[in-house]
Design a protein around this motif. Structure first.
Motif, PDB file in Angstrom:
ATOM      1  N   UNK A 205      20.752  82.436-111.412  1.00 19.35           N
ATOM      2  CA  UNK A 205      20.807  80.971-111.286  1.00 19.35           C
ATOM      3  C   UNK A 205      21.003  80.570-109.828  1.00 19.35           C
ATOM      4  N   UNK A 206      21.888  81.258-109.121  1.00 23.45           N
ATOM      5  CA  UNK A 206      22.112  80.944-107.705  1.00 23.45           C
ATOM      6  C   UNK A 206      20.822  81.095-106.896  1.00 23.45           C
ATOM      7  N   UNK A 207      20.060  82.163-107.159  1.00 23.17           N
ATOM      8  CA  UNK A 207      18.795  82.350-106.446  1.00 23.17           C
ATOM      9  C   UNK A 207      17.756  81.313-106.859  1.00 23.17           C
ATOM     10  N   UNK A 208      17.723  80.927-108.126  1.00 17.94           N
ATOM     11  CA  UNK A 208      16.823  79.847-108.540  1.00 17.94           C
ATOM     12  C   UNK A 208      17.150  78.574-107.765  1.00 17.94           C
ATOM     13  N   UNK A 209      18.439  78.261-107.647  1.00 14.45           N
ATOM     14  CA  UNK A 209      18.857  77.052-106.919  1.00 14.45           C
ATOM     15  C   UNK A 209      18.460  77.133-105.448  1.00 14.45           C
ATOM     16  N   UNK A 210      18.686  78.289-104.844  1.00 11.52           N
ATOM     17  CA  UNK A 210      18.368  78.467-103.422  1.00 11.52           C
ATOM     18  C   UNK A 210      16.872  78.356-103.161  1.00 11.52           C
ATOM     19  N   UNK A 211      16.072  78.920-104.039  1.00 11.32           N
ATOM     20  CA  UNK A 211      14.624  78.962-103.831  1.00 11.32           C
ATOM     21  C   UNK A 211      13.892  77.707-104.289  1.00 11.32           C
ATOM     22  N   UNK A 212      14.520  76.884-105.107  1.00  7.71           N
ATOM     23  CA  UNK A 212      13.871  75.672-105.620  1.00  7.71           C
ATOM     24  C   UNK A 212      13.775  74.634-104.508  1.00  7.71           C
ATOM     25  N   UNK A 213      12.572  74.350-104.081  1.00  8.16           N
ATOM     26  CA  UNK A 213      12.356  73.408-102.978  1.00  8.16           C
ATOM     27  C   UNK A 213      11.776  72.076-103.448  1.00  8.16           C
ATOM     28  N   UNK A 214      10.889  72.109-104.414  1.00  5.15           N
ATOM     29  CA  UNK A 214      10.256  70.867-104.876  1.00  5.15           C
ATOM     30  C   UNK A 214      11.110  70.229-105.976  1.00  5.15           C
ATOM     31  N   UNK A 215      10.853  68.957-106.235  1.00  6.06           N
ATOM     32  CA  UNK A 215      11.584  68.268-107.300  1.00  6.06           C
ATOM     33  C   UNK A 215      11.311  68.912-108.659  1.00  6.06           C
ATOM     34  N   UNK A 216      10.085  69.334-108.894  1.00  7.04           N
ATOM     35  CA  UNK A 216       9.763  69.997-110.156  1.00  7.04           C
ATOM     36  C   UNK A 216      10.586  71.271-110.322  1.00  7.04           C
ATOM     37  N   UNK A 217      10.666  72.073-109.270  1.00 10.84           N
ATOM     38  CA  UNK A 217      11.449  73.308-109.330  1.00 10.84           C
ATOM     39  C   UNK A 217      12.933  73.011-109.544  1.00 10.84           C
ATOM     40  N   UNK A 218      13.443  71.976-108.876  1.00  5.90           N
ATOM     41  CA  UNK A 218      14.848  71.608-109.034  1.00  5.90           C
ATOM     42  C   UNK A 218      15.138  71.116-110.451  1.00  5.90           C
ATOM     43  N   UNK A 219      14.208  70.370-111.044  1.00  2.00           N
ATOM     44  CA  UNK A 219      14.378  69.920-112.425  1.00  2.00           C
ATOM     45  C   UNK A 219      14.364  71.109-113.386  1.00  2.00           C
ATOM     46  N   UNK A 220      13.515  72.099-113.105  1.00  2.00           N
ATOM     47  CA  UNK A 220      13.487  73.324-113.900  1.00  2.00           C
ATOM     48  C   UNK A 220      14.833  74.049-113.823  1.00  2.00           C
ATOM     49  N   UNK A 221      15.369  74.164-112.621  1.00  2.00           N
ATOM     50  CA  UNK A 221      16.652  74.853-112.430  1.00  2.00           C
ATOM     51  C   UNK A 221      17.776  74.093-113.139  1.00  2.00           C
ATOM     52  N   UNK A 222      17.697  72.774-113.144  1.00  2.00           N
ATOM     53  CA  UNK A 222      18.705  71.989-113.873  1.00  2.00           C
ATOM     54  C   UNK A 222      18.682  72.386-115.360  1.00  2.00           C
ATOM     55  N   UNK A 223      17.496  72.544-115.934  1.00  2.00           N
ATOM     56  CA  UNK A 223      17.396  72.991-117.317  1.00  2.00           C
ATOM     57  C   UNK A 223      18.004  74.368-117.515  1.00  2.00           C
ATOM     58  N   UNK A 224      17.729  75.268-116.585  1.00  2.00           N
ATOM     59  CA  UNK A 224      18.273  76.634-116.660  1.00  2.00           C
ATOM     60  C   UNK A 224      19.803  76.566-116.645  1.00  2.00           C
ATOM     61  N   UNK A 225      20.335  75.733-115.767  1.00  2.00           N
ATOM     62  CA  UNK A 225      21.785  75.580-115.664  1.00  2.00           C
ATOM     63  C   UNK A 225      22.362  74.976-116.952  1.00  2.00           C
ATOM     64  N   UNK A 226      21.693  74.002-117.534  1.00  2.57           N
ATOM     65  CA  UNK A 226      22.139  73.421-118.803  1.00  2.57           C
ATOM     66  C   UNK A 226      22.197  74.504-119.878  1.00  2.57           C
ATOM     67  N   UNK A 227      21.198  75.362-119.898  1.00  2.00           N
ATOM     68  CA  UNK A 227      21.185  76.466-120.868  1.00  2.00           C
ATOM     69  C   UNK A 227      22.410  77.358-120.687  1.00  2.00           C
ATOM     70  N   UNK A 228      22.655  77.782-119.443  1.00  2.00           N
ATOM     71  CA  UNK A 228      23.760  78.713-119.199  1.00  2.00           C
ATOM     72  C   UNK A 228      25.112  78.074-119.497  1.00  2.00           C
ATOM     73  N   UNK A 229      25.277  76.809-119.151  1.00  2.00           N
ATOM     74  CA  UNK A 229      26.535  76.116-119.464  1.00  2.00           C
ATOM     75  C   UNK A 229      26.706  76.030-120.977  1.00  2.00           C
ATOM     76  N   UNK A 230      25.641  75.658-121.669  1.00  2.00           N
ATOM     77  CA  UNK A 230      25.705  75.578-123.130  1.00  2.00           C
ATOM     78  C   UNK A 230      26.065  76.906-123.759  1.00  2.00           C
TER      79      UNK A 230
END
Length: 186
Positions: free
Chosen positions: A77-102
């Motif tokens: 997740x940390x690497x996804x956050x670091x590498x996500x540059x576009x808004x689409x990528x950041x929105x994807x990472x937000x979903x990934x984070x929601x999954x892990x928190x859940x």
């Protein structure tokens, strides 16, 4: 602060609509992202929904494998956050984070419920209680796929996982079929 706010929102939403032993299936993950998106909208909701389901891509296609646990690690997740540059990528990472928190909330809660005698495999029952899904199709763009591959390589440089487009295609197809056909059964 954003993580704790997001975690608090997710916990509140999960406690409102997840039942049983609270083991989350795809619909509960999607509904959580859907509700979070209503409170904190994203520009690319399809990327958000892909992000909330693809941490489970390995298990849905290949069953329990070491990759399933690796897809749920904080380092990825940390690497996804670091590498996500576009808004689409950041929105994807937000979903990934929601999954892990859940999953973290579910795991702690389920341990207690199983100790109290709840049945272990309740994902389907919980999903049936939460059905129907607010969305029916999961897709992953080229940018999102590239982000997954780059984050995996950065996290596990010595682990040759066959993470390719066929796996993502199979997972998005499986998730979409599931979301389309699971209906409220009572």
């Amino acid at each position: 602060a954003a993580f704790s706010l997001l975690g608090g929102v997710i916990f509140l939403l999960l406690s409102l609509f997840a039942g049983g032993a609270r083991a989350w299936g795809p619909i509960v993950h999607v509904k959580t992202a859907y509700e979070v998106n209503k409170v904190q909208p994203v520009k690319y909701p399809q990327a958000l929904y892909a992000g909330v389901l693809l941490p489970d891509m390995s298990i849905v296609v290949r069953g329990w494998t070491p990759e399933h646990s690796m897809l749920h690690r904080q380092e990825l997740l940390d690497n996804l956050k670091t590498l996500a540059k576009t808004q689409e990528e950041q929105d994807f990472v937000r979903g990934w984070e929601i999954h892990l928190i859940g999953d973290k909330i579910e795991s702690a809660y389920t341990v207690v419920k199983i100790a109290q005698g709840a049945p272990q495999p309740t994902e389907l029952l919980t999903d049936l209680a939460a059905a129907p899904s607010p969305i029916k199709i999961i897709t992953a763009s080229k940018a999102v796929r590239s982000l997954i591959f780059r984050a995996w390589a950065a996290t596990y440089p010595d682990y040759p996982w066959k993470s390719d487009n066929r796996l993502i295609d199979a997972a998005t197809r499986e998730f979409s079929d599931y979301l389309k056909f699971v209906r409220r059964s009572y």
